[in-house]
Design an enzyme around this catalytic site. Sequence first.
Site, mmCIF file in Angstrom:
data_model
loop_
_atom_site.group_PDB
_atom_site.id
_atom_site.type_symbol
_atom_site.label_atom_id
_atom_site.label_comp_id
_atom_site.label_asym_id
_atom_site.label_seq_id
_atom_site.Cartn_x
_atom_site.Cartn_y
_atom_site.Cartn_z
ATOM 1 N N VAL A 1 0.797 -1.219 -0.170
ATOM 2 C CA VAL A 1 0.097 -0.006 0.139
ATOM 3 C C VAL A 1 0.999 1.171 0.023
ATOM 4 C CG1 VAL A 1 -1.594 1.247 1.268
ATOM 5 C CG2 VAL A 1 -1.773 -1.156 1.343
ATOM 6 N N CYS A 2 0.482 2.172 -0.650
ATOM 7 C CA CYS A 2 1.068 3.603 -0.497
ATOM 8 C C CYS A 2 -0.027 4.613 -0.627
ATOM 9 C CB CYS A 2 2.279 3.911 -1.594
ATOM 10 S SG CYS A 2 1.534 3.930 -3.453
ATOM 11 N N ALA A 3 0.167 5.818 -1.150
ATOM 12 C CA ALA A 3 -0.846 6.728 -1.462
ATOM 13 C C ALA A 3 -1.844 6.684 -2.486
ATOM 14 C CB ALA A 3 -0.101 8.063 -1.441
ATOM 15 N N GLY B 1 -0.852 4.090 -5.156
ATOM 16 C CA GLY B 1 -0.615 2.780 -5.675
ATOM 17 C C GLY B 1 0.558 2.463 -6.579
ATOM 18 N N MET C 1 -4.199 4.591 -0.473
ATOM 19 C CA MET C 1 -4.915 5.058 0.764
ATOM 20 C C MET C 1 -5.966 6.098 0.282
ATOM 21 S SD MET C 1 -4.123 3.687 3.378
ATOM 22 C CE MET C 1 -4.540 4.484 4.900
#
Length: 108
Positions: free
Chosen positions: A71-73, A75, A100
């Site tokens: 997961v990141c901000a 993708g 996220m």
Amino acid sequence: MIFDALFGSKVETISSKETEEKLAKANVQILDVRTKEEYNQGHIPNSINIEVTEVENNLDKINKNNEIITVCASGMRSNRAAKKLVDLGYEKVKNMKGGMMAWKGKVE
């Protein structure tokens, strides 16, 4: 084969809703690859934070037996981290689509 050699392995994606459903099960590890600052502003409960540039230096914190969801901000960084893990022999890796920004579940 040529595509993988040029661009790395293809990574399976998972939706934020599917990720939330999987959290109720055992053997799932959420790997948040954002910066510490981003992580501290809100993250998926029980996720671990290893910045994308530090994944290879922290493999001891990532359980190969678990399903790993990166997961990141948005993708992008998490897709890069997921590809890196697959290339290193991790078999159960998925990238959460939308990061996220797409997450509707609980945040710590």
